[in-house]
Enzyme design. Sequence first.
Site, PDB file in Angstrom:
ATOM      1  N   ASP A 116       0.839  -1.199   0.000  1.00  0.00           N
ATOM      2  CA  ASP A 116       0.000   0.000   0.000  1.00  0.00           C
ATOM      3  C   ASP A 116       0.876   1.252   0.000  1.00  0.00           C
ATOM      4  OD1 ASP A 116      -2.292   1.570   0.175  1.00  0.00           O
ATOM      5  OD2 ASP A 116      -3.101   0.513   1.913  1.00  0.00           O
ATOM      6  N   ASP A 159     -10.951   1.944  -2.874  1.00  0.00           N
ATOM      7  CA  ASP A 159     -11.480   1.714  -1.532  1.00  0.00           C
ATOM      8  C   ASP A 159     -12.997   1.794  -1.515  1.00  0.00           C
ATOM      9  OD1 ASP A 159      -9.175   1.167  -0.215  1.00  0.00           O
ATOM     10  OD2 ASP A 159      -8.855   3.186   0.552  1.00  0.00           O
TER      11      ASP A 159
END
Length: 692
Positions: free
Chosen positions: A447, A515
Amino acid sequence: MDDLVEYDGTTGTFALHTPTTTYAVRLTDAGPRQVYWGPRLTLAQVVSVPDRPRTGDEVLGEELPGEGGERFGPPSVRLEFADGTRAVEWRADGHAIDGGRLTVTLVDLHYPVRLDLHYQVYDDGDVVERWAALTHLGETAPIVLERLDSAAWTLPPRADYRLSYVVGEWAAEFQLKRTRAAYGETTWTSRRGTSRHQGNPWLSVDPGDTTEEYGEVWSTALAWSGTWKLTSRRTLADDLVVTAGAGQDGLRWRLAPGETWTTPVAAGLYTRDGFGGLSRRWHDYARRHVLSHPDEVRPVLYNSWEGTWFDVTEANQREIAAVAADLGVELFVMDDGWFGRRLSDSAGLGDWWPNPDRFPAGLTPLVDEVHRLGMRFGIWVEPEMVNPDSDLYRSHPEWTLHLPNRFRTEVRTQLVLNFARPDVAEWAHGWLDRLLTEHRIDFLKWDMNRAFTEAGWADSADPHRLWYDHTRTVYAILDRLRADHPHVRIESCASGGGRADFGVLRRTDQVWTSDNTDPVDRIAIQDGYSQVYPATTMGAWASENPNPLTRREIPLRFRFHVAMAGALGVSGNLRDWSKEDRVEAAAMIVLYKRIRHVVQHGVLHRLTPPTDQIVVVQYVNGDETVIFAWRPQARHGHPTRPVRLRGLDPEASYREGSTVYSGAVLAGYGLDLDLPPGDYASVVCHLTRVGR
Ligand code: GLA
């Protein structure tokens, strides 16, 4: 097999051939200029194409324009010699052809600099890869570089041009826009450190009348995950030039004597088969020349983020893993919260050891349990970041990007580590390598959750290099980890889809697309993603109800049916899912496993725009085809029309269950969609050819 690259010495013309296209370049006094990019021609035909007439007061069509002379467009080569001269005057200094590779070499008439223009074409697809390398041939003073693009692409003359691209933001990535090409200069750029949500480094150009299935499109995609800039420039005479390169405006760095600066690849593609044909060719290119494991099927994964958020413990992950295994999940990924004092986003990044309160015996018991349940084990990391509240920051505050006398802007309470520093790079590789060596980890979710700010490097004499070297270090670490741990598969994430490009896809297997797991929003996100990148890389979770982000309440079937159009995953607190939901989810996963080779390895046809009341996408792989139809909202008086399928054999029949359809009827009349009534209606059809 004909030669991929041909050369006519009399006119100095190079023809680069792909199966259906030709890209041609001619050496002129002003440097190499593009003479043709379109349907395939012979060398003799290309030689007969005249030089482009000059319109206005400037030289156009150069393959990589610099400054000086009658050059007034955005410079792709921007440099400054030690005496302040910025203009370049090139002389051709030979070329080399090696299979599908062409290198054209230019040297400056006076200054010690060489520019190599590289091209690569293949016999299995229509992509032309281009990149450039600038070499300092001198022995003393450095050359200051401000820009080196990978390519400038001159479009063939057309009466009008339209541009396609994506814009976005966090949780709303890949929003496709098609707008008429503006006169003047238009710029798409990232200044945020990675390719990022607000755009994506590709751009397509069509003459304004191209549709999903028909018409010309030219496209370029930059294989780079750091900052970038694409420009389009349209003149009064309707010349259109697109430039593509790494780095944003305002950077200056020094090229040392003897040093070569090499750009990433900008891939170019021309097709007459519309936007759909363009996407299919990009996907095919990704599978043949970008991805490392294109023939694998991506496992159904579970990710803990929307289930337990920061509160991961060995106990709760064991409980959820048991449910996940029952559902048919194949890869269990533990997300954020397992390390240091990472109880929320305000602490712990940088302290990459298991939290002893949450994992008293380390990670191994959970890893073993997940394997015992028959799943692979994956784990979340965010190597480029540090929370100021961490042991790492307390011992190495100098490791972050920062400027003297300026605040260190925190985003999500975190700072960016300067990966251009060799000591930081060594530290990051060291702990990642140990993590993978000491545990049976099969999957990393890498990430990167914030943009660069105050991107200074106090003790460097050449601080702007960090904009490039940060990304190069990420690449180098990924390459090393993959070489040393070849069974590990990697997901690229940057707050969702903030690092999705052909550069990172060369060293990872999939992208966490967004997301935003709300399937209604996701339809547009997936449509934009699919313009260039293939479904096998498109991570998609069926998640909680109501959706954690949008709070929309959506039936499980619709959540799964949208996510099943990519690399399916599941998220959420599975312990709290009802028995009925678990049974239905398991059935969805069984279905996905039956169709995923068609979705992940097949050819995509977008049968409707993503804005239609009913959105339909189709994948075809060999004798099988899978159709997804989604209707988020039913509107009275809008009946369901049959949808005409693509890519089938009109002579063949196709069967689903006991129903047999003629290929010709499916293409000509269409398939009647058996959508249930009401909102959030969806259906998946899986048809298999049953012969002629
Ligand atoms: C980012 C990612 C999410 C999740 C969180 C964890 O937002 O995109 O999927 O991993 O970080 O903090």
